[in-house]
Scaffold this active site. Structure first.
Site, PDB file in Angstrom:
ATOM      1  CB  CYS A  65      -0.913   0.004   1.220  1.00 31.02           C
ATOM      2  SG  CYS A  65      -2.022   1.441   1.279  1.00 31.02           S
ATOM      3  CB  CYS A 123      -1.693   4.033   7.935  1.00 29.87           C
ATOM      4  SG  CYS A 123      -2.845   4.687   6.699  1.00 29.87           S
ATOM      5  CB  CYS A 155      -0.836  -0.063   8.138  1.00 26.99           C
ATOM      6  SG  CYS A 155      -1.523  -1.292   7.014  1.00 26.99           S
ATOM      7  CB  CYS A 168     -15.441  -7.517   6.165  1.00 25.02           C
ATOM      8  SG  CYS A 168     -16.850  -7.231   7.264  1.00 25.02           S
ATOM      9  CB  CYS A 228     -18.516  -5.265   4.860  1.00 22.75           C
ATOM     10  SG  CYS A 228     -17.587  -3.824   5.479  1.00 22.75           S
ATOM     11  CB  CYS A 287     -18.253  -0.254   8.530  1.00 24.95           C
ATOM     12  SG  CYS A 287     -17.206  -1.068   9.763  1.00 24.95           S
ATOM     13  NE  ARG A 347     -17.213  -5.479  13.258  1.00 25.13           N
ATOM     14  CZ  ARG A 347     -17.476  -5.022  12.036  1.00 25.13           C
ATOM     15  NH1 ARG A 347     -16.615  -4.244  11.427  1.00 25.13           N
ATOM     16  NH2 ARG A 347     -18.600  -5.360  11.441  1.00 25.13           N
TER      17      ARG A 347
END
Length: 330
Positions: free
Chosen positions: A68, A72, A75, A112, A143, A203, A275
């Site tokens: 990616c 972040c 991550c 998901c 999702c 979400c 959640r």
């Protein structure tokens, strides 16, 4: 913005303050309540809106792992950090369908699918839509979390039958710049707007234990509760400490503070499913039970959360039996 009709509707109206009344100061006062008073208030709100012993069960699959371009700081899949994770291509449709069938057999009602992208390319949308259709054909809720979406991309996914889109804001506005620099908080909010306008449910939550203060956590919840329509699903993640990431050595959030965050989310967003997300693998059963008492009513089941561990099915099943928890029906 479009107001959605979703399957998990509140039973009745609560007497809690309207969303517009949740300021940093009023939410801070909520956090400052004695622990027993906070839990009592959260449990009352929870019972007004949901069955207190039902928990929504989801399974999360990484359909495209690693590489990616975002930075972040938490991550393992960022190309900016050396975490030992190898990048992979987008999974084949048959593999996704098989994984979804296994998740359903394991008790999941929602499937998901996550891809490590800044945003999907146009050439990927057709196969993503096919994945949505195949999972829906199994009778599961769908999702996806694919990074940022344009308005046309969101509409195409919605037209294919995608019901939920996950796009977390990660943290409060005051701490956001210390977590990620490659996309702004407004970028995230823009994607949420596209998702809403396409008719999908949202979400959206964040991560705690990244070195932020309580005020930062409160800022995150105030932002979520203050959206034109609060997210239908609010994941609260405890940071999974990944070696090689800038935030990997952050001090873990203290247990009672984590429970307070869950309780505040329940009170501030009464009709949302809250959640208990990443981090359950390192939580005691007693801490998880306190989170459910505080109003958490959704979890991920299955051996993995994208790239990190999740409790084994046998361990979870034993805990559900002791607590009297049953799956929420869709």
């Amino acid at each position: 913005m479009t107001t959605l009709s979703v399957s998990h509707k509140p039973k009745t109206q609560t007497s809690e303050p309207a969303r517009s009344r949740w300021s940093q100061a009023s939410a801070s006062a909520l956090f400052d309540l004695p622990f027993a008073d906070l839990i009592f208030r959260a449990q009352n709100i929870h019972r007004l809106n949901f069955d207190a012993n039902e928990v929504q069960m989801s399974t999360l699959l990484s359909i495209k792992t690693g590489g990616c371009p975002e930075d972040c700081g938490y991550c393992s899949q960022s190309a900016h950090f050396d975490t030992g994770l190898k990048a992979s291509k987008l999974m084949a449709l048959d593999e996704v369908k098989q994984a979804a069938a296994q998740a359903k057999a394991g008790g999941a009602s929602r499937f998901c699918m996550g891809a490590a992208w800044r945003e999907p390319k146009e050439r990927d949308i057709d196969v993503l839509c096919d994945m949505v259709r195949e999972v829906k054909a199994l009778g599961m809720e769908t999702c996806m979390t694919l990074g940022m979406l344009s308005a046309p991309q969101a509409q195409r996914l919605a037209d294919a039958g995608l019901e939920y889109y996950n796009h977390n804001i990660d943290t409060g506005p005051g701490y956001y710049g210390k977590v990620v620099s490659t996309r702004s908080l407004q970028d995230r909010l823009d994607t949420l707007g596209h998702v809403r306008d396409a008719g999908m449910a949202v979400c959206c939550g964040g991560i705690v234990g990244m070195g932020e203060t309580r005020e930062d956590r409160i800022g995150m919840l105030v932002t979520l509760a203050g959206l034109p329509t609060p997210p239908e699903s609010v994941p609260i993640n405890a940071l999974m400490q990944i070696k090689g990431t800038p935030l990997g050595k952050s001090a873990p959030i203290e247990g009672f503070e984590f429970v307070r965050t869950i309780a505040a989310a329940r009170i501030m967003m009464p009709a949302s499913v809250v959640r208990l997300s990443a981090g359950r693998e390192s939580m005691s059963e007693e801490l998880q039970a306190l989170c459910f008492l505080a109003g958490a009513n959704s979890i991920f089941i299955g051996p993995k959360l994208l790239t990190t561990a999740n409790p084994a099915k046998e361990k979870d099943d034993a805990l559900w039996s002791r607590l009297g928890i049953r799956p929420m029906e869709i």
